[in-house]
Structures are given as structure tokens and as C-alpha cells.
Write a protein that holds these residues in place. Structure first.
Motif, short mmCIF file in Angstrom:
data_model
loop_
_atom_site.label_atom_id
_atom_site.label_comp_id
_atom_site.label_asym_id
_atom_site.label_seq_id
_atom_site.Cartn_x
_atom_site.Cartn_y
_atom_site.Cartn_z
N GLY A 186 47.70 28.27 72.26
CA GLY A 186 47.12 29.27 70.86
C GLY A 186 46.17 29.60 71.67
N GLU A 187 45.81 31.32 71.43
CA GLU A 187 45.01 31.60 72.28
C GLU A 187 43.55 31.78 72.03
N ASP A 188 43.30 30.60 71.68
CA ASP A 188 42.03 30.15 71.38
C ASP A 188 41.31 29.40 72.84
N ARG A 189 42.50 28.61 72.89
CA ARG A 189 42.70 27.53 73.86
C ARG A 189 43.17 28.11 75.55
N ILE A 190 44.15 29.53 75.14
CA ILE A 190 43.80 29.78 76.44
C ILE A 190 43.72 31.06 76.66
#
Length: 238
Positions: free
Chosen positions: A61-65
Motif C-alpha cells: 500500500g502507498e500509505d505504508r510505503i
């Protein structure tokens, strides 16, 4: 773990295509009960590091990485400053991407901070339980000598000045980083000396530093010269 805490892990990269997927996997493995994000600051790696990170974003996910690249190689210190601008956590971890800093130590950093309320928790190779694996004798002597020299001249109260595996309260990192002028490898030493002079509580966790698995070391003669210049600068200004 404290439920309200969020940890922003800043990982500067340059030609780390072979390492970045494994370091990300290990961070997720060892921080399963922790709210965190990984901020990858890539300095225009020509080896495809950014493409690998984009694939990892699809998995995690782009919110985690978060991939926050820069156009070219601009130095370690400014990479942390760049990453800090995008950090949403109240704590910031800085660590290398080359697997020399194993994510298995992150829970110990977090636990130490929660127990002590420290502003900074730093990994150290030079206390019982810590060490170095994969270095030849000359590299060990160079690193140890650099730390002993800095200890003798600067008295920072920290056993490992040149390490770059640390946990900061975000507000503390923002305060210290604003007064740091060094770049490259001297940056780490100046950060911890400034923190000590400002009276921030610093705690240590023993770690074993492992020489990079893939790729080539970026430490050379020019970095050693810069270190000696930086030591002289800090001796005069702190």
C-alpha cells in the motif's frame, strides 16, 4: 506497544535494488503490532531501485510505503531532512537500506523508548551484546578509532557516535536537524553531539552491525577526511 504512537521509518537509498524488498519485508515482519510507515528517499538510483519500491507499494500500500525520490545523489543528511518533511509519525527511525541494520532490533528500540521516555534511542556496536560482523581488521580499527577519538575530544556520553540506526522523537529530530551543518557520514556524529549538548535523554540498545549483503560500500578515503574535518568543527563549535 503504545496505541497512539506512529513510527516513520526513513530509509535513504542509492542503488539498493537488491536489498530494498528484503528490508521492507523484515520491517513488516518485526513490527506487526506497531503503526508505522516506511519513507524511501531514493537519490536517482540508476539500478531500478525506484521501480522495485513501486512494486512494493502495490503489495503493502502507498500509505505504508512512501517513495519520495530526489533527482540525484545529494547526501545522507539532506536525505533525512527530505524524509522528515513527509513523516506523519510522532517518532522517526533512521536506518540503512543495505541490511547492515537488521529490523529485528526495532522492537528493542521502541521498548527502550517506552520504558525510559528517551528522546533518542541509538543502536551501538560498542557495548556488551553489540558488535560488527563481516568487517576486516582495518575497517574495525578505523571505526573503533574514530569513535574513541570522538569520545576523547567531545565527551558526548554515547558509545557509538558514527552509527546511523536511531529512533528519535520527531520534535527532537526537527530541533536538532535544524542546527546541523555537516553532510555525509559526519552528519550522524554531529546529530548525537548536538543532542547531548542540548540535554536530550539518549539511551542505547546493543546491535550487531552486518556488512552490506549486496552492493558496494560507499565509505572511502574522502569520507574519512570529512570525518576528521567534522570532528575538528564540532570540537570548536560545541
Amino acid at each position: 506497544m503504545e496505541k497512539n504512537n506512529r513510527y516513520s521509518i526513513i530509509v535513504p537509498t542509492y542503488n539498493e535494488r537488491l536489498n530494498i524488498a528484503l528490508i521492507v519485508y523484515l520491517i513488516f515482519k518485526h513490527l506487526q503490532d506497531v503503526e508505522f510507515e516506511i519513507i524511501v528517499v531514493d537519490d536517482g538510483s540508476p539500478d531500478g531501485t525506484q521501480e522495485v519500491v513501486k512494486q512494493l507499494q502495490k503489495v503493502y500500500g502507498e500509505d505504508r510505503i512512501l517513495l519520495r525520490p530526489r533527482a540525484k545523489k545529494l547526501g545522507l543528511g539532506t536525505a533525512y531532512i527530505h524524509g522528515l518533511k513527509h513523516a506523519s509519525g510522532n517518532f522517526v527511525v533512521i536506518m540503512d537500506a543495505d541490511l547492515s541494520h537488521h529490523p529485528k532490533y526495532l522492537p528493542s528500540f521502541i521498548k527502550k523508548q517506552l520504558e525510559t521516555g528517551a528522546s533518542i534511542v541509538t543502536g551501538t556496536r560498542y557495548v556488551k551484546g553489540g558488535g560488527v560482523h563481516g568487517w576486516n581488521l582495518m575497517r574495525k580499527l578505523t571505526s573503533r578509532g574514530a569513535n574513541v577519538l570522538a569520545q576523547t575530544l567531545l565527551w558526548p556520553g554515547v558509545s557509538d557516535l558514527t552509527g546511523s540506526f536511531r529512533l528519535y522523537k520527531k520534535s527532537v529530530l526537527e530541533d536538532i536537524i535544524s542546527s546541523v551543518v555537516s553532510k555525509g557520514y559526519v552528519f550522524q556524529m554531529e546529530m548525537i553531539v548536538r543532542a547531548s549538548r542540548k540535554g536530550y535523554q539518549i539511551e542505547e540498545v546493543p546491535i550487531t552491525f552486518v556488512d552490506r549483503v549486496f552492493g558496494s560500500s560507499k565509505l572511502g578515503g574522502s569520507e574519512i577526511v570529512e570525518y576528521l574535518k567534522g570532528l575538528a568543527y564540532l570540537l570548536v563549535t560545541t
